[in-house]
Design a protein around this motif. Structure first.
Motif, PDB file in Angstrom:
ATOM      1  N   VAL A 169       5.696  -7.042   3.618  1.00  0.00           N
ATOM      2  CA  VAL A 169       5.993  -6.259   4.824  1.00  0.00           C
ATOM      3  C   VAL A 169       5.210  -6.850   5.987  1.00  0.00           C
ATOM      4  CG1 VAL A 169       6.453  -4.088   3.596  1.00  0.00           C
ATOM      5  CG2 VAL A 169       4.143  -4.585   4.391  1.00  0.00           C
ATOM      6  N   ARG A 198       1.090   1.004   9.551  1.00  0.00           N
ATOM      7  CA  ARG A 198       1.704   2.342   9.692  1.00  0.00           C
ATOM      8  C   ARG A 198       1.731   3.076   8.355  1.00  0.00           C
ATOM      9  NH1 ARG A 198       4.890  -0.106  13.628  1.00  0.00           N
ATOM     10  NH2 ARG A 198       6.426  -0.850  12.144  1.00  0.00           N
ATOM     11  N   ASP A 235       4.034  -2.756   9.856  1.00  0.00           N
ATOM     12  CA  ASP A 235       4.577  -1.821   8.865  1.00  0.00           C
ATOM     13  C   ASP A 235       3.508  -1.438   7.840  1.00  0.00           C
ATOM     14  OD1 ASP A 235       7.037  -1.841  10.114  1.00  0.00           O
ATOM     15  OD2 ASP A 235       7.929  -3.306   8.723  1.00  0.00           O
TER      16      ASP A 235
END
Length: 190
Positions: free
Chosen positions: A177, A184, A181
């Motif tokens: 990822v 988060r 991302d």
């Protein structure tokens, strides 16, 4: 005890714990006012080299020095004579990562051994300078993205990438990822 000798503003460079990160890890960060690393090989306070030259605040705190000296002598007596080469390489890379360029040439110069000898010893251990650097960059990037609110560009520089796009590609290859991302997702888990 160290702050009693050097002053309340003194902070360690890093604090290492052998155990996994507890839920209350922020309390440790607040107490030490320093970068906290978990899942390390040893429990340790990592000091700046110039801390060893700091004068003690006053004569009453000098009673700490003999205690500290005895403790260090006891630790050193229990340690093996030499630190394994791979461990020395990891220490140097961890210290310099994101601050100065780290490569085979600089490592071999600091360790005082030929580059080819360093390569051969690491190959015998099933690793290489490039692999150690990659793993440490990956570990540090995950830590910074998880435990801080740093911007991706700042994290990129902290782990030794001058090009944020190169960091993005490397991180995506490690974790599957993007750094944003990943950050988060980790924030949602907190």
């Amino acid at each position: 005890m160290i702050r009693a000798c050097f002053g309340e503003k003194w902070i360690p460079y890093e604090v290492h714990f052998e155990h996994h990160r507890p839920q209350e890890w922020r309390e440790l960060e607040r107490m030490f006012r320093s970068k906290i690393r978990f899942d390390q090989s040893d429990n340790a306070l990592v000091l700046e080299l110039n801390d060893l030259d700091r004068p003690l605040l006053n004569r009453t705190s000098s009673g700490f020095a003999p205690f500290l000296r005895k403790h260090i002598e006891d630790i050193l007596a229990d340690e093996p004579e030499t630190i394994p080469l791979e461990h020395q390489v990891r220490q140097i890379i961890s210290r310099d990562l994101g601050k100065v360029p780290v490569n085979l040439t600089s490592l071999s110069a600091e360790l005082g051994i030929p580059a080819r000898t360093l390569q051969r010893h690491l190959a015998e251990q099933g690793t290489s300078v490039r692999e150690i650097i990659r793993k440490l960059k990956q570990q540090e990037a995950r830590t910074l993205l998880t435990q801080s609110n740093r911007h991706i560009g700042t994290v990129s520089q902290a782990v030794g990438y001058t090009d944020q796009a190169a960091f993005w590609r490397a991180f995506k290859s490690w974790e599957g990822v993007s750094p944003a991302d990943y950050q988060r997702a980790k924030r949602k888990k907190r």
